[in-house]
Design an enzyme around this catalytic site. Structure first.
Site, PDB file in Angstrom:
ATOM      1  N   HIS A  46      50.281 -18.019  -6.917  1.00 14.17           N
ATOM      2  CA  HIS A  46      48.960 -17.758  -6.336  1.00 14.17           C
ATOM      3  C   HIS A  46      47.869 -17.911  -7.399  1.00 14.17           C
ATOM      4  CE1 HIS A  46      45.899 -16.129  -3.659  1.00 14.17           C
ATOM      5  NE2 HIS A  46      45.414 -15.595  -4.774  1.00 14.17           N
ATOM      6  N   GLY A  93      33.083 -25.578   0.732  1.00 14.65           N
ATOM      7  CA  GLY A  93      33.709 -25.239   2.016  1.00 14.65           C
ATOM      8  C   GLY A  93      35.123 -24.708   1.897  1.00 14.65           C
ATOM      9  N   THR A  95      37.960 -22.435   2.359  1.00 14.96           N
ATOM     10  CA  THR A  95      38.145 -21.321   3.306  1.00 14.96           C
ATOM     11  C   THR A  95      39.377 -20.491   2.983  1.00 14.96           C
ATOM     12  OG1 THR A  95      39.339 -22.765   4.828  1.00 14.96           O
ATOM     13  CG2 THR A  95      36.967 -22.494   5.204  1.00 14.96           C
ATOM     14  N   HIS A 100      44.597 -25.375  -3.332  1.00 23.40           N
ATOM     15  CA  HIS A 100      45.298 -26.389  -2.531  1.00 23.40           C
ATOM     16  C   HIS A 100      44.574 -27.718  -2.633  1.00 23.40           C
ATOM     17  CE1 HIS A 100      42.400 -24.326   0.084  1.00 23.40           C
ATOM     18  NE2 HIS A 100      42.228 -25.484   0.697  1.00 23.40           N
TER      19      HIS A 100
END
Ligand code: 5GP
Ligand code: ZN
Length: 114
Positions: A46, A93, A95, A100
């Site tokens: 993570h 943007g 989200t 990723h």
């Protein structure tokens, strides 16, 4: 702290359509594809965004890109080409706050986006 959405996907707690997996990387189909091929390539570790990578993550960033090329070759999109996008932060943007890379292909994007 509760796992984020992509950590849950990596652990199999939320279903996903897996495209590729190795020691460092998990890749799966985006739930809302913007092109015929739209895959999310994520580190198993993570990291909330590209802003948060540390010197220790240098190898991991390379592994992610090696995985992207492997996937592109496996899917046969390496010849026609593809686009790799990372959205970092609010104005881009982003989200989902787990690093990723979008792997997008199957359409000519020459005139679109960037
Ligand atoms: P971002 O906007 O953060 O760059 O990209 C997040 C991506 O995750 C979006 O393209 C969105 O469609 C995808 N996404 C969000 N929730 C899910 C989910 O539950 N499963 C899958 N496969 N993709 C998701
Ligand atoms: Zn996560």
């Amino acid at each position: 702290m509760e796992d984020c959405l992509f950590c849950k996907i990596i652990k199999g707690e939320i279903p996903s359509t897996k495209v590729y997996e190795d020691e460092y990387v998990y890749a799966f189909k985006d739930i809302e594809p913007v092109a015929p091929i739209h895959i999310l390539v994520v580190p198993k570790k993570h990291i909330s965004s590209l802003n948060e990578i540390k010197e220790d993550d240098e190898v991991l960033i390379g592994k992610i890109h090696m995985a992207i090329v492997k996937i592109a070759k496996e899917l046969g999109i390496d010849k026609d080409g593809y686009r790799v996008i990372n959205n970092c932060g609010k104005n881009a943007g982003q989200t989902v706050l787990h690093l990723h890379f979008h792997l997008i292909a199957g359409v000519n994007m020459g005139e679109k986006l960037i």
